[in-house]
Scaffold this active site. Structure first.
Site, short mmCIF file in Angstrom:
data_model
loop_
_atom_site.label_atom_id
_atom_site.label_comp_id
_atom_site.label_asym_id
_atom_site.label_seq_id
_atom_site.Cartn_x
_atom_site.Cartn_y
_atom_site.Cartn_z
CB CYS A 1 32.42 31.92 31.46
SG CYS A 1 34.24 31.52 30.63
NE ARG B 1 34.43 34.10 34.41
CZ ARG B 1 33.71 35.18 34.59
NH1 ARG B 1 32.68 35.59 35.60
NH2 ARG B 1 33.56 36.00 33.55
#
Length: 121
Positions: free
Chosen positions: A81, A86
């Site tokens: 990410c 994330r």
């Protein structure tokens, strides 16, 4: 007492079920045969991404089903990410769904850019 504690620690680490690997993004050597998944938003992806990366938006409410439509649970899949937050969460979610060969690219595209490596737009 110490023996019990040591035993408990080793049992809990063995039982974690995590099969993912983590490598630093700046150490990643792209290969055209790799399955590379960028889980940033489409807007972030369009600002610059690694060559051959596929975009699957982590924030999409259908993230898991979209991922499952694209990738087999036995594929070796590299995930990143922006900075690693994330993708860390995504790896946990996907492992819980049965993905077995996930490789987390720690540090995300920010680390890639800090290393002076190229992106596509």
């Amino acid at each position: 007492m110490k023996r019990i504690f040591i035993l408990a620690v080793s049992l809990s680490s063995c039982g974690s079920g995590s099969s993912s690997k983590h490598i630093s993004m700046d150490e990643y050597q792209p290969n055209s045969s790799d399955i590379l998944v960028d889980i940033r938003t489409p807007e972030e992806f369009s600002e610059g991404h690694l060559e051959n990366a596929v975009n699957v938006n982590f924030f999409d409410e259908d993230f898991v089903s979209n991922f499952e439509k694209e990738f087999d649970k036995n594929d070796t899949i590299y995930i990143h990410c922006k900075s690693g937050g994330r993708s860390t969460k995504a790896v946990q979610i996907l492992e819980d769904k049965g993905y077995k060969n996930l490789i987390h690219l720690d540090g995300g595209i920010l680390r890639w850019l800090e290393a002076g490596k190229p992106v596509e737009k």
